[in-house]
Write a protein that holds these residues in place. Structure first.
Motif: not given
Lengths: 435, 435
Positions: B346-347, B350, B356, B392-393, B395, B398, B402-404
């Motif tokens: 996924i990453k 993206a 995404f 988005l479905k 979420q 991940v 994916i960090g902050e």
């Protein structure tokens, strides 16, 4: 650490735009990375050679183009023969018969940018244009001040184009919008403040870091991307203008650029001119443009936003006065609605048309309803409502307002009992309506 | 409470399909609401008059059609002149140069149904076809057994078409998929069990309630919608077949229908025939088809799913054996990957392409990578990876990987300190990579 801001302009012959021009004093500039007039501080706008466009662009030449905003490339401020094209634009213009019947309209269309590509909001249009121009101007890092959708779009399209990216957002954004930015791997600055504070900070950073801020130093190019929402509606209506449009107002830019798009296609003869009424939608919790409209002012009193419609929560809207002017001179309106009406608007659109929009779209539908009920949209007008973003990004807004699934065991009798219960509940609700 | 199952078939002259035919014994049936052969219990498939299609359909006639799956209406099992068209299909085929470089491929394309309309997965294709056919057959309530995407799509398109809707899902689905169904106002049954249990329950309900279950009694029509993922790739490659495709495997239906789409366009002369290798992707936590492929079996041993890739977690896949057969005879592969590889997939997509995708798409990208690394995809092959749903479905999948964002005050010095910190971190990570 500080880089020089690149100023080179492309010399490709594909360019049809001629200059940047101040909207206030008319001063002209070379089309480089700048957005404010050096004389009067007015906003700069891109100009084109419309005589040349009228000679060279036809309905047929547009229809033969790509299935994206780039079919209108001659009307966009880029010079490259190969713009960044990730399929953005040409979203459906849906004939909304069930919603029209519910509201009492005869001809209602939904322009559905909730399914725009790649990040499900109209921002993909403006970012595709801005990043193409950023690349032409030599920027290697792109940035933005965002209420969420713009950050999603800038991060995604920068990733595709291989540009470095740093985005700035208010720290209280919806989870889907933050995750929907982080996934693309940009640097994300969550600013403890509202959008207007984020925007001010970014203006400072733009001056010192040599980055291409799509909605600051690249704003004149960026904002032109919204014109495609005007062009597409004309083309999708069979090369005709609608009678009335309703669109959300944040900075006001989208509204003014749909207007510019209609004007341009009329001017170059692609569509027969007629008057189109422009109505704008805001949330009560951030309605500085609606307030100016209602009070007959030609200036905006900034407000501090407090609404669930975060993507349009701009308290000091850059193009607010131009939006007010357009609504007035087209005999339109600018109206605002409560957060509850916004939620009801989201549900109404979903239940009648199968389109799940975010809070900005709920605002637009709620204002559409309010204007029809107040007799401010005529049932006979061909009306287009612009839906600008996807509901999956603002799930918090409707959580708690859409019911729950009926939990059952994987057995037929468990299902039958649940179905009976739900039908009884439906009947009770119906009886309450009748009482 | 029990309704008669409608059996009328439309007599419109627009129909180009002729019958339902058993894939196993070849028995033929009238095209009504049924999916299993009465003699041998084999699955039924729609047949067409290909000689007539070869005479009447041209590349030009398709290109002049609507910008949706309905440009291929002659190859779809509906009779109506006005099918339910919400803009489904014609999603971008993106040239994925950055991902190709990263993997070591020369020509890689992403077929991006993460932005399919209206509900952001390939299921909008099959549901548009199924509900159009349901309406023709006289159904007023539509239903489905779903791992999430199908429920979103059935509820949305039923809302648009004004059909009553009841969907069945496993109760442990991702929040975005549940909310993304409830918003359209259907009845939602959350079954305490896995998809295979949901599916069995729905088969019972289909027999007693007279509802049109898109993937049970309407399955022969429904599944044909996936052929458009084959047609579109041919058209978007400039009327050519690719060399290799990679697609996710849940029931196996999508895989077999892309294959059927390629075969049909070859048969009627719309594209020059050549061999295309078909490779399939599953999650380790639910890989009954991959296991059968690897072990050289021509039957599927059902498994109990346990993976984050819930949308493809079907332990007893209806079309699994056909998928194995296609992978074998086209010299393709079926591979599976861990949940961590899915997240990394996924990453990767993206960060390189700005797309995404949900867990199913992460599975596809991870398998693509694995096959390239194992030398099972040749760098010179023109390869198409099918991305079937939006990130988005799912979420949750991940979140935490994916960090902050960097939280800062709305001040220049706070930003500069955060930027310096993030660059130092990047440098440290880079040094760790070098060590």
């Amino acid at each position: 650490m500080t880089q020089a801001i690149p100023t080179s302009t492309s010399t490709s012959t594909a360019a049809t735009f001629t200059a940047l021009k101040c909207k206030e004093c008319g001063a002209e500039y070379e089309p480089k990375a700048m957005h404010v007039c050096e004389f009067c501080f007015g906003p700069l706008e891109v100009t084109y050679d419309y005589s040349a466009l009228a000679r060279t662009v036809t309905r047929r030449s547009i229809e033969a183009g790509p299935k994206s905003i780039w079919r209108y490339r001659s009307f966009l401020p880029v010079a490259s023969e190969t713009p960044i094209d990730v399929g953005t634009g040409m979203t459906p213009l849906l004939k909304a018969n069930r919603l029209a019947r519910r509201l009492g309209l005869k001809q209602l269309f939904i322009k559905n940018d909730a399914v725009n590509m790649p990040t499900l909001s109209f921002k993909d249009r403006v970012v595709s244009v801005a990043l193409t121009r950023a690349r032409e101007l030599g920027f290697t890092t792109v940035s933005c001040a965002s209420t969420g959708n713009l950050a999603n779009s800038t991060a995604a399209i920068a990733a595709h184009a291989g540009l470095d990216c740093c985005v700035f957002i208010p720290s209280d954004l919806e989870a889907g919008k933050i995750l929907g930015t982080l996934i693309y791997g940009p640097t994300v600055m969550a600013v403890q403040g509202n959008y207007d504070q984020v925007n001010r900070l970014c203006s400072e950073v733009a001056n010192t870091h040599g980055w291409g801020f799509v909605n600051i130093n690249l704003r004149p190019y960026y904002s032109e991307g919204s014109k495609t929402l005007g062009y597409e509606v004309i083309e999708q209506l069979g090369w005709q203008l609608p009678d009335h449009i309703v669109a959300p107002l944040a900075s006001g830019s989208l509204f003014t650029k749909i207007y510019k798009g209609f004007q341009e296609f009329t001017q170059v003869g692609l569509v027969e001119g007629k008057s189109v009424r422009f109505s704008g939608a805001q949330a009560d919790g951030c309605s500085p443009i609606a307030q100016a409209f209602k009070e007959g002012r030609d200036f905006i009193n900034p407000v501090k936003p407090s609404t669930i419609a975060k993507s349009i929560a701009i308290g000091n809207p850059a193009d607010g006065v131009y939006a007010v002017d357009i609504a007035r001179k087209t005999n339109g309106n600018i109206e605002s609605v409560t957060d509850q009406e916004i939620i009801d608007g989201i549900k109404l659109l979903a239940e009648t048309e199968g389109i799940f929009t975010e809070t900005a779209g709920g605002t637009t539908i709620a204002v559409l309803k309010k204007l029809v009920e107040a007799g401010k949209i005529d049932p006979d007008e061909t009306t287009v409502a612009y839906i600008t973003g996807n509901g999956l990004k603002t799930q918090e807004a409707v959580q708690g307002y859409i019911g729950e699934p009926l939990t059952i065991e994987p057995k037929l009798d468990s299902f039958e009992r649940a179905l009976e219960r739900s039908r009884t509940l439906d009947r009770l609700e119906w009886q309450q309506v009748l009482v």
